[in-house]
Design a protein around this motif. Structure first.
Motif, PDB file in Angstrom:
ATOM      1  N   SER A 292       0.821  -1.206   0.000  1.00 28.72           N
ATOM      2  CA  SER A 292       0.000   0.000   0.000  1.00 28.72           C
ATOM      3  C   SER A 292       0.863   1.268   0.000  1.00 28.72           C
ATOM      4  CB  SER A 292      -0.916  -0.023   1.220  1.00 28.72           C
ATOM      5  OG  SER A 292      -1.741   1.095   1.230  1.00 28.72           O
ATOM      6  N   ILE A 293       1.978   1.240   0.732  1.00 32.32           N
ATOM      7  CA  ILE A 293       2.877   2.403   0.736  1.00 32.32           C
ATOM      8  C   ILE A 293       3.420   2.649  -0.670  1.00 32.32           C
ATOM      9  CG2 ILE A 293       5.190   3.180   1.461  1.00 32.32           C
ATOM     10  CD1 ILE A 293       4.617   2.270   4.221  1.00 32.32           C
ATOM     11  N   GLY A 295       1.801   2.300  -3.213  1.00 35.30           N
ATOM     12  CA  GLY A 295       0.718   2.822  -4.042  1.00 35.30           C
ATOM     13  C   GLY A 295      -0.096   1.749  -4.740  1.00 35.30           C
ATOM     14  N   GLY A 298      -3.523  -3.297  -1.481  1.00 32.64           N
ATOM     15  CA  GLY A 298      -2.874  -3.809  -0.277  1.00 32.64           C
ATOM     16  C   GLY A 298      -3.010  -5.306  -0.129  1.00 32.64           C
TER      17      GLY A 298
ATOM     18  N   ASN B  33       2.689   8.229  -5.766  1.00 31.91           N
ATOM     19  CA  ASN B  33       2.214   6.964  -6.293  1.00 31.91           C
ATOM     20  C   ASN B  33       0.717   7.024  -6.568  1.00 31.91           C
ATOM     21  OD1 ASN B  33       0.888   6.454  -3.825  1.00 31.91           O
ATOM     22  ND2 ASN B  33       2.779   5.642  -2.980  1.00 31.91           N
ATOM     23  N   ALA B  34       0.197   5.963  -7.176  1.00 35.74           N
ATOM     24  CA  ALA B  34      -1.188   5.975  -7.636  1.00 35.74           C
ATOM     25  C   ALA B  34      -2.165   6.181  -6.478  1.00 35.74           C
ATOM     26  CB  ALA B  34      -1.496   4.665  -8.358  1.00 35.74           C
ATOM     27  N   LEU B  35      -1.827   5.636  -5.321  1.00 41.02           N
ATOM     28  CA  LEU B  35      -2.735   5.761  -4.187  1.00 41.02           C
ATOM     29  C   LEU B  35      -2.838   7.217  -3.717  1.00 41.02           C
ATOM     30  CD1 LEU B  35      -4.507   4.316  -2.135  1.00 41.02           C
ATOM     31  CD2 LEU B  35      -2.475   3.776  -0.806  1.00 41.02           C
ATOM     32  N   THR B  36      -1.693   7.875  -3.598  1.00 40.92           N
ATOM     33  CA  THR B  36      -1.733   9.273  -3.141  1.00 40.92           C
ATOM     34  C   THR B  36      -2.447  10.163  -4.148  1.00 40.92           C
ATOM     35  OG1 THR B  36       0.628   9.003  -3.487  1.00 40.92           O
ATOM     36  CG2 THR B  36      -0.036   9.988  -1.433  1.00 40.92           C
ATOM     37  N   ILE B  70      -6.766  -0.399  -7.983  1.00 41.05           N
ATOM     38  CA  ILE B  70      -6.339   0.163  -6.703  1.00 41.05           C
ATOM     39  C   ILE B  70      -7.526   0.833  -6.009  1.00 41.05           C
ATOM     40  CG2 ILE B  70      -4.857   1.902  -5.629  1.00 41.05           C
ATOM     41  CD1 ILE B  70      -2.920   1.351  -8.074  1.00 41.05           C
ATOM     42  N   PHE B  73     -10.096  -1.330  -4.358  1.00 45.38           N
ATOM     43  CA  PHE B  73      -9.605  -2.147  -3.245  1.00 45.38           C
ATOM     44  C   PHE B  73      -9.874  -1.477  -1.904  1.00 45.38           C
ATOM     45  CE2 PHE B  73      -6.400  -3.686  -0.274  1.00 45.38           C
ATOM     46  CZ  PHE B  73      -6.433  -5.054  -0.496  1.00 45.38           C
ATOM     47  N   TYR B  74      -9.804  -0.149  -1.894  1.00 46.61           N
ATOM     48  CA  TYR B  74      -9.877   0.588  -0.633  1.00 46.61           C
ATOM     49  C   TYR B  74     -11.270   1.176  -0.392  1.00 46.61           C
ATOM     50  CZ  TYR B  74      -4.793   0.281  -0.743  1.00 46.61           C
ATOM     51  OH  TYR B  74      -3.509  -0.177  -0.784  1.00 46.61           O
TER      52      TYR B  74
END
Lengths: 604, 166
Positions: A292-293, A295, A298, B33-36, B70, B73-74
Motif C-alpha cells: 500500500s505504501i 501505491g 494492499g 504513487n497511484a494511491l496518493t 487500486i 480495493f480501498y
C-alpha cells in the motif's frame, strides 16, 4: 520559558472534541482573559488523558483537581469559584459510579489508581502540536544519549528490556532490529504501522494525537541502531487528527534539526514521510502495508522473504507498531533493566488497552503486563453499568475472541510463542482493544458481526479466507435467523480450523477466532438459536416487541416513532404493537420514556 | 466541503481543470504513487469522477484498469457524487454493542436512504465505517468532519435537523 503558578489542562483529542472540548477550551481562554488571570494561569490544550468517557474535562495543576462532563457555562463557574474564590466546585468533580462518592483529585480516581504510565506518560500532559512542550519534559534526551552509544549497544539495550512488538504479534523488537542491522544492502527503511484497523481499538490514534514526538524520536533511535535512512508513518485516513498531528510533529522535528541530514552533528541522516492508508483492514499486515505504501492494492504476499530481507522497493525494511516506537525513548530514558522489571517473567513492560463497551469507565489504559482481567474490568473499569450482569470480554478485535466470566482472574501478557494466558483460552490479546459485554449482548450476533467484518475485509487473494469466511457467514446468517441445525455447528467448527491453518496471512489465520472462542464457551447460545431462542433478545428474527399494559401510560411516543404504523392506540390508554406489521427496528423500544416496551423470544 | 456542493460532472468540461493540473504537477514533482494521487483527487472532488481518472491515467501513464484496481480495493474511494453532508455511522465493536444498528435504522427511516445512498435533494449521504476509534463515547456518528458521540435516535434527530437548517 515563563513559569505559571497554575496550569489548566484541557483535553483536545478526538473523543473530547466531539463532546465539546474545543468550546470548553475557547471559553476558558476567554474567561481567563476577562478576569485578567493570564499572567498567573496558563491554559494548555493537550492530547488524551485516557478517560475519554468523562469528557469534556479539565485538570487544574498543580492541585490535580479534575472537572468532568463540562458544559460551556460551567467554565465560568470554575474560574470564579475555584481560581478566584479558591473553592473546589464539588458538583463538577468526578462521581464514582460504584461508590457514588465524589472524587476531587485525578490521582484518587479508581480508573487511574491501578495504572502505570510508561508509553502514555506524556499523553494528556503536553501540547502535542508544540515540540517545545515535548522538549520541556525531557524529549529528545534519549536520542542524545543514544548518539553517544554504538548502534550495537542500542540494539542490546532494547534486547535487555525484553520489549515485544505491541501491534499484536509480540515479536521481540531488539531481535527484529538486529535482522535489519545485519543487512548490507542499502538504503534501509523503517515503517511505523499506524493502520489501526480493528474495530474497538484506539490506542495508536491516541498516541499519535497526544504524543507524536515520541514516535518520531523512537524512529530516529531505530534509524541510528539499524542504519536506516528513511522512514514512513502509515496512518489510516479515518483518523484525520492523528495524521495531521504526526505531520506537524515531523515538520517541527525537522526544523529543530532532529530530522534531516547530519542530525545533531552525529553524521546520522534520517527523514520521515507520512503516508495515508485508505481504509483496508488487511493493510495492518506488514506485507500488505508495504504494498500500500508503494501505491498498490494492499494484498499480502507469502513470507519469507521477510521485510528485513526484502521490504519496500525490495530493500531491507523494519516495521514496528506506533506503541512500540513510542516506547523506545522511554526505555532508553528509564534504562532497559528498569523496564524489564515491570510486568511478569514472560512479558515485560506494560500493555496499552482500550476499554469500551458495556463498562462504567471507558477509555485508554496502561497497565503492567500480568494484570488480571478482573482488575481491568472491575477495579479500573468499574464493572458494567445499570446493574447489568457481566458476560464476557472481547479482546483482540476480529482476530481475537470472547473470554467468559470464569477466566476473569487470568493474567494478561503479550508473549505470542508462549502466550500462556490468553492464547490457551482461544483469544489473542492483539493490539489491545478490549470490549466488555454484558448480558444484553448476544454472542452469536457478536461472532456474526466479526465474520461479516473479516469477510468484507478479506482481500480475496487466497481461497481459504475468501471463500471460507463467506461460507462461515452464510451458516451464521442461517443461525441468527433461527434456521440453523446442529450439523451447521460442526461444519462451522471444521471450516474455522481449515481457514486458520490454510490462509495466507494473519487476517485469514485469525479470522475464525471469534467463532472458535464463542463455540467453545457459549455453545449453549448457538444451540438456543437453533431452537429459535435468542437469550439476549438481540437477533431480530427471533424476537417480538410488546407493550406492557401495566407500565404503558398511553403517551403515544412509540406510535410517533413507528415508521410502519404498527403501533396503534388511544392517548392515555394502553397502546398495542401489531407483530405482523412490526419490522423490529427497535426505535419504539428506545423512545419509550417509561420502559413499557419489552422483547420476547422463542415463538409466541 | 465546498467541493461537494458542485453539481455532478458528466464531462471533463464540468471539472475544475486547474485543480487537476495541480494534482498532476504535484505527482510529477514528488514522484508520488497511484494511491496518493487518487486520494488527492477524492479530496479535491469529493469522489473519483470517471473522466478525471481516465485523464489521469493517460497523463501519468498508469493503465486505467490498474487505477481502478487500486481504487476499488480501498473503502475510502467513492465513485459517485455524494451529498452535501456525509453521515458516517461507526460500526466498530463498541458502537455495535451500544446500538449503532439502531442509529442506522433511524437514519434509514428518517431520510429514506440505506448505507451507500444519497437523498434525492443531495443533502445527505449515508455510509458505514468500520471504526473511527472513538469507542469510549460509542455509539458515534461523523457528519462531514464533526464527531458526535454517546448518541441515541432522539439526539441524532436534533442533530439532523440542525444540518437541515444550515
Amino acid at each position: 520559558m515563563k513559569k505559571y503558578e497554575i496550569e489548566i489542562i484541557v483535553c483536545c483529542s478526538t473523543g473530547c472534541i466531539s463532546l465539546g472540548g474545543q468550546e470548553i477550551y475557547d471559553e476558558l481562554v476567554r474567561c481567563i482573559k476577562e478576569y485578567n488571570l493570564d499572567t498567573n494561569v496558563k491554559v494548555k490544550p493537550t492530547g488524551c488523558h485516557g478517560f475519554c468517557q468523562t469528557g469534556p474535562r479539565l485538570l487544574i495543576n498543580p492541585e490535580g483537581v479534575l472537572y468532568v462532563y463540562l458544559k460551556k457555562s460551567d467554565v465560568k463557574t470554575i474560574v470564579e469559584q475555584h481560581l478566584i474564590g479558591g473553592k473546589i466546585v464539588e458538583k463538577l468533580t468526578y462521581k464514582d459510579p460504584v461508590t457514588k462518592k465524589t472524587v476531587q483529585k485525578r490521582d484518587d480516581i479508581n480508573f487511574y489508581k491501578h495504572q502505570v504510565s510508561i508509553t502514555t506518560n506524556n499523553c494528556g500532559k503536553i501540547n502535542p502540536e508544540d515540540i517545545n512542550d515535548y522538549l520541556a519534559v525531557g524529549g529528545y534526551e534519549s536520542l542524545k544519549k543514544v548518539l553517544t552509544m554504538e548502534p550495537e549497544q542500542v540494539i542490546q539495550e532494547i534486547k535487555t528490556s525484553r520489549l515485544r512488538g505491541k501491534g499484536g504479534a509480540g515479536f521481540p523488537t531488539g531481535l527484529k532490529w538486529s535482522f535489519l542491522a545485519q543487512e548490507t544492502s542499502t538504503p534501509k527503511y523503517l515503517i511505523c504501522n499506524g493502520d489501526e484497523g480493528d474495530p474497538g481499538a484506539f490506542m495508536d490514534r491516541t498516541i499519535m494525537e497526544s504524543d507524536p514526538q515520541s514516535i518520531v524520536e523512537g524512529m530516529i533511535i531505530g534509524a541510528y541502531a539499524t542504519g536506516a535512512t528513511s522512514g514512513f508513518v502509515y496512518v489510516r485516513a479515518e483518523k484525520p487528527l492523528a495524521a495531521s498531528r504526526i505531520a506537524i510533529a515531523i515538520e517541527q522535528a525537522r526544523k529543530h534539526g532532529y530530522l534531516g541530514s547530519n542530525i545533531l552533528n552525529s553524521g546520522l541522516n534520517f527523514d520521515i514521510q507520512v503516508r495515508k492508508g485508505a481504509g483496508a483492514f488487511v493493510c495492518g499486515e506488514e506485507t500488505a502495508l508495504m504494498s500500500s505504501i508503494l501505491g498498490n492494492r494492499g494484498s499480502p504476499r507469502p513470507r519469507p522473504p521477510y521485510p528485513a530481507k526484502s521490504g519496500l522497493w525490495g530493500k531491507p525494511t523494519n516495521i514496528n507498531n506506533v506503541k512500540t516506537w513510542a516506547t523506545i525513548p522511554k526505555i532508553i530514558d528509564m534504562s532497559a533493566e528498569n523496564y524489564a522489571k515491570i510486568g511478569t517473567a514472560d512479558s515485560s513492560g506494560t500493555a496499552i488497552l482500550c476499554l469500551s463497551g458495556n463498562i462504567n469507565n471507558a477509555g485508554l489504559i496502561e497497565i503492567p503486563m500480568g494484570t488480571t482481567i478482573r482488575t481491568v474490568v472491575y477495579d479500573i473499569g468499574g464493572g458494567c453499568p445499570n446493574g447489568k450482569k457481566f458476560k464476557a470480554i472481547q479482546i483482540g478485535g476480529p482476530s481475537g475472541g470472547c473470554i467468559p466470566e470464569q477466566y476473569l482472574d487470568v493474567k494478561m501478557i503479550d508473549t505470542q510463542i508462549d502466550f500462556k494466558s490468553i492464547t490457551t483460552l482461544g483469544a489473542i490479546m492483539g493490539s489491545g482493544g478490549l470490549i466488555v459485554l454484558d448480558e444484553s449482548t448476544c454472542l452469536v450476533d457478536m461472532a456474526h458481526y466479526f465474520i461479516k467484518f473479516t469477510q468484507n475485509e478479506s482481500c480475496g487473494k487466497c481461497v481459504p479466507c475468501r471463500i471460507g469466511t463467506r461460507k462461515m457467514l452464510h451458516i451464521l446468517d442461517k443461525i441468527i435467523m433461527g434456521q440453523g441445525s446442529y450439523e451447521d455447528l460442526d461444519e462451522l467448527e471444521s471450516l474455522a480450523y481449515t481457514i486458520k491453518n490454510a490462509s495466507l496471512c494473519g487476517l485469514g489465520q485469525t479470522a475464525p477466532n471469534p467463532i472458535i472462542s464463542t463455540l467453545k464457551y457459549f455453545r449453549d447460545e448457538y444451540e438456543a438459536h437453533i431452537k429459535g431462542i435468542c437469550p439476549a433478545l438481540v437477533c431480530k428474527n427471533l424476537i417480538t416487541y410488546h407493550i406492557s399494559a401495566e407500565m404503558c401510560v398511553g403517551c403515544g411516543i412509540c406510535a410517533k416513532n413507528c415508521s410502519v404504523n404498527a403501533i396503534t392506540g388511544e392517548l392515555k390508554k394502553t397502546f398495542q404493537i401489531d407483530t405482523n406489521l412490526c419490522i423490529k427496528c427497535g426505535l419504539c423500544f428506545s423512545a419509550c420514556p417509561k420502559n413499557a416496551i419489552y422483547k420476547k423470544t422463542g415463538g409466541k | 466541503m465546498d467541493d461537494q456542493e458542485k453539481p455532478p460532472a458528466s464531462t471533463m468540461s464540468g471539472i475544475d481543470k486547474s485543480k487537476l493540473e495541480e494534482i498532476i504537477r504535484d505527482y510529477m514533482e514528488y514522484d508520488g504513487n497511484a494511491l496518493t494521487i487518487l486520494q488527492s483527487v477524492q479530496e479535491a472532488f469529493g469522489y473519483l469522477p470517471f473522466q478525471v481518472v481516465e485523464h489521469l491515467s493517460e497523463k501519468i501513464g498508469i493503465p486505467l484498469g490498474k487505477m481502478y484496481g487500486i481504487a476499488t480495493f480501498y473503502a475510502q474511494f467513492k465513485f459517485h457524487q455524494r451529498g452535501k453532508y456525509i453521515i458516517q455511522i461507526c460500526d466498530g465493536t463498541a458502537c455495535h454493542v451500544k446500538g449503532s444498528m439502531l442509529l442506522e435504522e433511524f437514519i434509514t427511516q428518517e431520510l429514506g436512504i440505506h448505507p451507500g445512498e444519497t437523498t434525492r435533494d443531495t443533502l445527505f449521504s449515508l455510509e458505514k465505517v468500520a471504526c473511527f476509534g472513538c469507542c469510549a463515547i460509542a455509539p458515534v456518528v461523523f457528519i462531514n468532519k464533526d464527531v458526535y458521540g454517546n448518541l441515541t435516535p432522539a439526539k441524532l434527530r436534533r442533530i439532523l435537523n440542525k444540518y437541515r437548517k444550515m
